[in-house]
Write a protein that holds these residues in place. Structure first.
Motif, PDB file in Angstrom:
ATOM      1  N   PRO A 138      39.414   9.679  11.231  1.00 49.80           N
ATOM      2  CA  PRO A 138      39.571   8.271  10.861  1.00 49.80           C
ATOM      3  C   PRO A 138      39.927   8.113   9.393  1.00 49.80           C
ATOM      4  CG  PRO A 138      37.247   8.841  10.888  1.00 49.80           C
ATOM      5  CD  PRO A 138      37.996  10.071  11.327  1.00 49.80           C
ATOM      6  N   TRP A 139      39.873   9.215   8.628  1.00 48.10           N
ATOM      7  CA  TRP A 139      40.164   9.181   7.194  1.00 48.10           C
ATOM      8  C   TRP A 139      41.615   9.585   6.978  1.00 48.10           C
ATOM      9  CZ3 TRP A 139      40.034  12.832   2.789  1.00 48.10           C
ATOM     10  CH2 TRP A 139      39.845  12.164   1.564  1.00 48.10           C
ATOM     11  N   VAL A 140      41.991  10.079   5.791  1.00 48.89           N
ATOM     12  CA  VAL A 140      43.377  10.423   5.464  1.00 48.89           C
ATOM     13  C   VAL A 140      43.768  11.681   6.223  1.00 48.89           C
ATOM     14  CG1 VAL A 140      45.007  10.861   3.605  1.00 48.89           C
ATOM     15  CG2 VAL A 140      42.997   9.427   3.174  1.00 48.89           C
ATOM     16  N   ALA A 141      44.458  11.495   7.350  1.00 52.32           N
ATOM     17  CA  ALA A 141      44.746  12.598   8.271  1.00 52.32           C
ATOM     18  C   ALA A 141      45.458  13.786   7.622  1.00 52.32           C
ATOM     19  CB  ALA A 141      45.553  12.076   9.462  1.00 52.32           C
ATOM     20  N   PRO A 142      46.508  13.585   6.803  1.00 54.52           N
ATOM     21  CA  PRO A 142      47.186  14.751   6.223  1.00 54.52           C
ATOM     22  C   PRO A 142      46.269  15.589   5.337  1.00 54.52           C
ATOM     23  CG  PRO A 142      48.552  12.791   6.024  1.00 54.52           C
ATOM     24  CD  PRO A 142      47.220  12.325   6.485  1.00 54.52           C
ATOM     25  N   LEU A 143      45.428  14.934   4.521  1.00 54.33           N
ATOM     26  CA  LEU A 143      44.513  15.680   3.645  1.00 54.33           C
ATOM     27  C   LEU A 143      43.471  16.432   4.460  1.00 54.33           C
ATOM     28  CD1 LEU A 143      43.927  13.137   0.737  1.00 54.33           C
ATOM     29  CD2 LEU A 143      45.397  15.153   0.763  1.00 54.33           C
TER      30      LEU A 143
ATOM     31  N   VAL B 205      44.046  19.486  15.104  1.00 52.14           N
ATOM     32  CA  VAL B 205      43.167  18.656  15.940  1.00 52.14           C
ATOM     33  C   VAL B 205      42.309  17.749  15.067  1.00 52.14           C
ATOM     34  CG1 VAL B 205      41.198  18.707  17.518  1.00 52.14           C
ATOM     35  CG2 VAL B 205      43.130  20.261  17.891  1.00 52.14           C
ATOM     36  N   CYS B 206      41.737  18.298  14.004  1.00 50.55           N
ATOM     37  CA  CYS B 206      40.892  17.496  13.115  1.00 50.55           C
ATOM     38  C   CYS B 206      41.699  16.386  12.442  1.00 50.55           C
ATOM     39  CB  CYS B 206      40.235  18.378  12.062  1.00 50.55           C
ATOM     40  SG  CYS B 206      38.939  19.455  12.720  1.00 50.55           S
TER      41      CYS B 206
ATOM     42  N   SER C 150      49.693  14.603  11.397  1.00 49.69           N
ATOM     43  CA  SER C 150      48.737  15.475  12.069  1.00 49.69           C
ATOM     44  C   SER C 150      49.236  16.912  12.199  1.00 49.69           C
ATOM     45  CB  SER C 150      48.428  14.935  13.474  1.00 49.69           C
ATOM     46  OG  SER C 150      47.876  13.633  13.413  1.00 49.69           O
ATOM     47  N   ILE C 151      50.525  17.096  12.514  1.00 53.17           N
ATOM     48  CA  ILE C 151      50.979  18.438  12.890  1.00 53.17           C
ATOM     49  C   ILE C 151      51.600  19.240  11.749  1.00 53.17           C
ATOM     50  CG2 ILE C 151      51.370  17.694  15.265  1.00 53.17           C
ATOM     51  CD1 ILE C 151      54.386  17.756  14.694  1.00 53.17           C
TER      52      ILE C 151
ATOM     53  N   THR D 293      47.252   7.495   3.185  1.00 54.14           N
ATOM     54  CA  THR D 293      47.863   8.129   4.356  1.00 54.14           C
ATOM     55  C   THR D 293      49.341   7.779   4.435  1.00 54.14           C
ATOM     56  OG1 THR D 293      45.785   8.061   5.594  1.00 54.14           O
ATOM     57  CG2 THR D 293      47.807   8.317   6.868  1.00 54.14           C
ATOM     58  N   LEU D 294      49.661   6.512   4.156  1.00 55.57           N
ATOM     59  CA  LEU D 294      51.043   6.061   4.223  1.00 55.57           C
ATOM     60  C   LEU D 294      51.894   6.768   3.167  1.00 55.57           C
ATOM     61  CD1 LEU D 294      52.516   3.985   5.995  1.00 55.57           C
ATOM     62  CD2 LEU D 294      52.217   2.319   4.164  1.00 55.57           C
ATOM     63  N   VAL D 295      51.381   6.828   1.932  1.00 52.49           N
ATOM     64  CA  VAL D 295      52.117   7.483   0.841  1.00 52.49           C
ATOM     65  C   VAL D 295      52.265   8.969   1.114  1.00 52.49           C
ATOM     66  CG1 VAL D 295      52.072   8.078  -1.606  1.00 52.49           C
ATOM     67  CG2 VAL D 295      51.399   5.794  -0.880  1.00 52.49           C
ATOM     68  N   PHE D 296      51.164   9.609   1.452  1.00 50.78           N
ATOM     69  CA  PHE D 296      51.146  11.062   1.642  1.00 50.78           C
ATOM     70  C   PHE D 296      51.884  11.455   2.918  1.00 50.78           C
ATOM     71  CE2 PHE D 296      49.381  15.287   2.201  1.00 50.78           C
ATOM     72  CZ  PHE D 296      49.199  15.736   0.903  1.00 50.78           C
ATOM     73  N   GLY D 297      51.637  10.721   3.985  1.00 55.91           N
ATOM     74  CA  GLY D 297      52.188  11.095   5.277  1.00 55.91           C
ATOM     75  C   GLY D 297      53.676  10.867   5.410  1.00 55.91           C
ATOM     76  N   THR D 298      54.221   9.881   4.676  1.00 57.92           N
ATOM     77  CA  THR D 298      55.640   9.577   4.810  1.00 57.92           C
ATOM     78  C   THR D 298      56.512  10.765   4.432  1.00 57.92           C
ATOM     79  OG1 THR D 298      55.259   7.238   4.341  1.00 57.92           O
ATOM     80  CG2 THR D 298      57.488   8.033   4.063  1.00 57.92           C
TER      81      THR D 298
END
Length: 430
Positions: free
Chosen positions: A390-395, A384-385, A339-340, A205-210
């Motif tokens: 609780p998992w990798v939010a961006p994916l 929303v999902c 998320s968005i 999440t940190l790698v992907f979301g950044t």
């Protein structure tokens, strides 16, 4: 006779014509400079405090490969269509509905711009022992100064990247060599045990979301790619290799010196001047891309080709946000981005490959609905999902949005088919 393309124009409201396309070196080095970002190194530093070296490398490979593939798919669409993400949004969300994606994508980029502007001013005041009263003037100076190459356009950013990327690579290799020496070589590095803990899904999440918001808008440059192969390879160079290098460099310093901030690491290594140069180039090559993204979204939002003016307006807004304290909001901002933003990419991919069968019609000759309920609904479900996942939010956001689009599209197609069949039967009965 067909009119030759204007090579000094960046086509903010139309497709990029074939004559204005760029080669692999140009697009790759621009995206490489874009992903050279201090915040990514900081994320890598957090991972370096939590993983041993082998686990760190695998986590970095997994996260950046996913990010690179996501960017590559969107880049392929951009190359084939000649459109960027905000222009694709007109097909996905409708003529008026696309203003939602314009606002979201523009908002995220101006947030990053404010963070980068605040960061360099605060770091320079600290490193150079300047009076605190210099902080705001420096924010104003860099807030508008970083926008100059973006104001020029693709050519300005391309030229900066060709100078800055090799210089930054040399400085980072120098720092990595010193860190390896201080750790006692590869054996010493492998023997370092983590002081903190982090789950695998949090690391991804940190790698992907950044940098997922940047990957979503990399289409601003990959639409200039000469062909699909160029678009895909340049995206992998930028987001798999470039972003991956930033993660590893940040983690390296954290593991050896227990310091997640690469600038602080370079100061500890006796490279204070190099640290200032690296930070300046690092942020400039990202900041100009970021404000360019904001201008692209802004042009589509107001439906006017005023890229230069909107660039300066964005620089002003970013500077004001920097002065207001954006540097303290990085972590909440990253969580929000995860998320968005990714669901927008999910909807674009599903709309292009499923809704339009891999080919958009010419934007200027197409009549679009004001709102595309399928795209807007799929985006809302995905966002929303992602937010509650609780998992990798961006994916989760990308996958759910794309799947929701396909389902909603097919439901709509069946409803339209049934209505047309009913009207036809009624006509026969009459």
């Amino acid at each position: 006779m067909a009119q030759a393309p204007d090579l000094d124009h960046d086509y903010p409201l139309s497709e990029v014509p074939p004559g204005a396309r760029k080669g692999l070196l140009s697009t790759s080095i621009l995206l490489f400079g874009f992903t050279f970002f201090t915040a990514t190194m900081f994320a890598g530093g957090k991972m370096g405090m939590a993983f041993d070296f082998k686990t760190l490398i695998w986590a970095a490979i997994a996260g950046n490969l996913l990010l690179g593939l996501y960017a590559a798919v969107l880049s392929l669409i951009a190359c084939r269509s000649g459109l960027n993400s905000v222009l694709m949004g007109r097909f996905c969300f409708g003529e008026s509905g696309s203003k939602l994606s314009d606002f979201l994508l523009g908002f995220t980029q101006i947030g990053w711009y404010a963070w980068g502007t605040a960061t360099i001013a605060l770091v320079l005041v600290k490193m150079l022992s300047l009076p605190s009263s210099w902080t705001i003037p420096l924010m104003v100076l860099f807030g508008f100064g970083f926008s100059l190459t973006a104001f020029i356009g693709y050519k300005g950013m391309d030229l900066l990247s060709r100078v800055a990327v090799p210089a930054m690579l040399a400085l980072l290799v120098w720092s990595l060599w010193i860190a390896t020496r201080d750790a006692g070589g590869l054996q010493g590095l492998l023997a370092i045990q983590p002081k903190e803990s982090m789950s695998w899904h949090m690391a991804i999440t940190l790698v992907f979301g950044t940098f997922v918001s940047g990957a979503t808008q990399a289409t601003n440059w990959t639409r200039f790619a000469r062909d699909g192969k160029t678009a895909v390879l340049s995206s992998l160079v930028g987001f798999f290799i470039g972003n991956g290098l930033m993660i590893v460099v940040g983690a390296y310093g954290a593991m050896v010196y227990q310091q997640p901030d690469i600038v602080e690491v370079m100061v500890m290594q006796g490279l204070s001047i190099a640290a200032v140069v690296m930070l300046f180039l690092n942020l400039w090559t990202t900041q100009d891309n970021t404000i360019y993204n904001f201008a692209a979204a802004g042009c589509n939002l107001v439906r006017q080709d005023r890229r230069g003016t909107i660039t300066l307006v964005g620089a002003g807004i970013g500077t004001l946000l920097a002065i207001a304290g954006m540097s303290d909001m990085l972590i909440p901002f990253l969580i929000l981005l995860g998320s968005i933003i990714p669901p927008i990419g999910g909807v674009i991919m599903a709309d292009f490959f499923h809704g339009h069968k891999g080919r958009y019609p010419q934007l200027s000759t197409t009549t679009l609905p004001r709102f595309n309920g399928v795209g807007l609904g799929a985006y809302a479900i995905g966002a929303v999902c992602a937010y509650v996942s609780p998992w990798v939010a961006p994916l989760v956001g990308i996958g759910v949005a794309a799947l929701s689009y396909v389902v909603l599209f097919e439901v709509q197609r069946l409803r339209v088919g049934r209505r047309q069949l009913g009207e036809a039967n009624a006509g026969v009965g009459a």
